[in-house]
Scaffold this motif. Sequence first.
Motif, PDB file in Angstrom:
ATOM      1  N   ALA A 164    -129.283 -74.778  -9.267  1.00 51.77           N
ATOM      2  CA  ALA A 164    -129.089 -73.631 -10.152  1.00 51.77           C
ATOM      3  C   ALA A 164    -127.753 -73.745 -10.888  1.00 51.77           C
ATOM      4  O   ALA A 164    -127.666 -73.457 -12.088  1.00 51.77           O
ATOM      5  CB  ALA A 164    -129.146 -72.329  -9.358  1.00 51.77           C
ATOM      6  N   GLN A 194    -134.629 -68.456  -8.395  1.00 50.77           N
ATOM      7  CA  GLN A 194    -136.018 -68.261  -8.808  1.00 50.77           C
ATOM      8  C   GLN A 194    -136.089 -67.653 -10.206  1.00 50.77           C
ATOM      9  O   GLN A 194    -136.808 -68.145 -11.090  1.00 50.77           O
ATOM     10  CB  GLN A 194    -136.723 -67.333  -7.803  1.00 50.77           C
ATOM     11  CG  GLN A 194    -138.198 -67.117  -8.058  1.00 50.77           C
ATOM     12  CD  GLN A 194    -139.033 -68.316  -7.631  1.00 50.77           C
ATOM     13  OE1 GLN A 194    -139.373 -69.159  -8.455  1.00 50.77           O
ATOM     14  NE2 GLN A 194    -139.351 -68.392  -6.352  1.00 50.77           N
ATOM     15  N   SER A 247    -134.871 -70.017 -12.936  1.00 51.45           N
ATOM     16  CA  SER A 247    -135.866 -71.038 -13.299  1.00 51.45           C
ATOM     17  C   SER A 247    -136.861 -70.497 -14.315  1.00 51.45           C
ATOM     18  O   SER A 247    -137.324 -71.236 -15.193  1.00 51.45           O
ATOM     19  CB  SER A 247    -136.582 -71.546 -12.055  1.00 51.45           C
ATOM     20  OG  SER A 247    -137.520 -70.609 -11.542  1.00 51.45           O
ATOM     21  N   ALA A 302    -139.058 -72.915  -6.791  1.00 50.72           N
ATOM     22  CA  ALA A 302    -137.915 -72.819  -7.708  1.00 50.72           C
ATOM     23  C   ALA A 302    -137.081 -74.090  -7.667  1.00 50.72           C
ATOM     24  O   ALA A 302    -136.576 -74.550  -8.698  1.00 50.72           O
ATOM     25  CB  ALA A 302    -137.059 -71.613  -7.336  1.00 50.72           C
ATOM     26  N   ARG A 323    -138.804 -76.626  -9.792  1.00 50.80           N
ATOM     27  CA  ARG A 323    -138.769 -76.215 -11.195  1.00 50.80           C
ATOM     28  C   ARG A 323    -137.373 -76.458 -11.779  1.00 50.80           C
ATOM     29  O   ARG A 323    -137.233 -76.952 -12.893  1.00 50.80           O
ATOM     30  CB  ARG A 323    -139.170 -74.749 -11.317  1.00 50.80           C
ATOM     31  CG  ARG A 323    -139.455 -74.291 -12.753  1.00 50.80           C
ATOM     32  CD  ARG A 323    -139.971 -72.858 -12.791  1.00 50.80           C
ATOM     33  NE  ARG A 323    -141.157 -72.697 -11.975  1.00 50.80           N
ATOM     34  CZ  ARG A 323    -141.191 -72.026 -10.823  1.00 50.80           C
ATOM     35  NH1 ARG A 323    -140.097 -71.410 -10.376  1.00 50.80           N
ATOM     36  NH2 ARG A 323    -142.303 -71.943 -10.136  1.00 50.80           N
ATOM     37  N   LEU A 324    -136.341 -76.110 -11.044  1.00 51.27           N
ATOM     38  CA  LEU A 324    -134.972 -76.330 -11.504  1.00 51.27           C
ATOM     39  C   LEU A 324    -134.669 -77.812 -11.660  1.00 51.27           C
ATOM     40  O   LEU A 324    -133.962 -78.224 -12.589  1.00 51.27           O
ATOM     41  CB  LEU A 324    -133.977 -75.681 -10.533  1.00 51.27           C
ATOM     42  CG  LEU A 324    -133.933 -74.145 -10.562  1.00 51.27           C
ATOM     43  CD1 LEU A 324    -133.206 -73.616  -9.332  1.00 51.27           C
ATOM     44  CD2 LEU A 324    -133.279 -73.627 -11.835  1.00 51.27           C
ATOM     45  N   GLU A 377    -136.230 -78.832 -14.836  1.00 48.75           N
ATOM     46  CA  GLU A 377    -135.502 -78.253 -15.968  1.00 48.75           C
ATOM     47  C   GLU A 377    -134.184 -78.968 -16.230  1.00 48.75           C
ATOM     48  O   GLU A 377    -133.786 -79.138 -17.390  1.00 48.75           O
ATOM     49  CB  GLU A 377    -135.278 -76.763 -15.725  1.00 48.75           C
ATOM     50  CG  GLU A 377    -136.555 -75.959 -15.838  1.00 48.75           C
ATOM     51  CD  GLU A 377    -136.439 -74.533 -15.338  1.00 48.75           C
ATOM     52  OE1 GLU A 377    -137.385 -73.763 -15.554  1.00 48.75           O
ATOM     53  OE2 GLU A 377    -135.407 -74.193 -14.718  1.00 48.75           O
TER      54      GLU A 377
END
Length: 222
Positions: free
Chosen positions: A124, A156, A159, A182, A185-186, A189
Motif C-alpha cells: 500500500a 483494501q 486498491s 487486496a 491487487r496492490l 497495480e
Amino acid sequence: MQIIDMPLFPLNTVLFPHMALPLRVFEDRYKLMVKKALEGDSVFGVALIKSGQEVGEPAEPFSVGTTARILKVEHLEQGKMDLSCVGVRRFRITEVLQRRPYLVGRIIYVAHAVGDTEAAQSLAETVRDKFRRYLAVLAQSLRREPPRVDLNVEPQVLSYVVASALQVDNIQKQRLLETPTAEERLRLEAAMLQEEIKVLRIFQVLEERDLGGRRPPRGPDA
C-alpha cells in the motif's frame, strides 16, 4: 454462503466497491428495474459487458461484478432518471435466471479478502507513492492540476481507488476486480502504475521534441 437473486445492469464500465457511479437511465427496462430496486433495498448488480451493447438486446456480462446502491435519484423529462450510486460488494454470477425485460442473475458475494496483512500494508505504501507520481505525470500531460485524492485509507479501499482511477482498458480493470485479495491487487497495480508512468513520460518527451525541436526547412545543398 449467501445466494441472492439480483437484477443486473450490464455496462461498458467496471464498478469497484466504495466508488461512485453516476448513471442516466432512459430505457424502459432499466427504468422498471430501478423502480423495483427503489421499492426494496435500492441495490442492483453492475457487471462489465462481455458481449453485446448497453442499449438494445440483452448483453452478456462478465461473471464478476459489484453491487451498486442508489443514493439519489433525479427525475428528468420523458421519464429519464439520473442516478447517483456507489459500489458496495463484489459478487459472482452463478446463473442467469431471466433475460427480459432485464437480466436477473443468481449471485454469491465475493469476500473482501486482504491476503497477507503485512505484505498488503507494505505494498500500500509503494502504491500510494507510485499513484501520486502517476497522477502528477498524467495531470502534466493533460496540462491540468493534479486531483486531490485521499490515499490515507486501508489497503483494501486503496486498491479499489487506484483500480478505478487508472487510465487503462476495461479488460485490465476487470482483471483487477476479479483479483481475490487486496495484496494481489496492490501488487498488480504497482506494476501497472510503473508501466503507465513510463509510457506517459515517453509521450511527454516525444511531444516536447515535436513542439520544441521544430526547425525551418533546409535549403538546397551547396
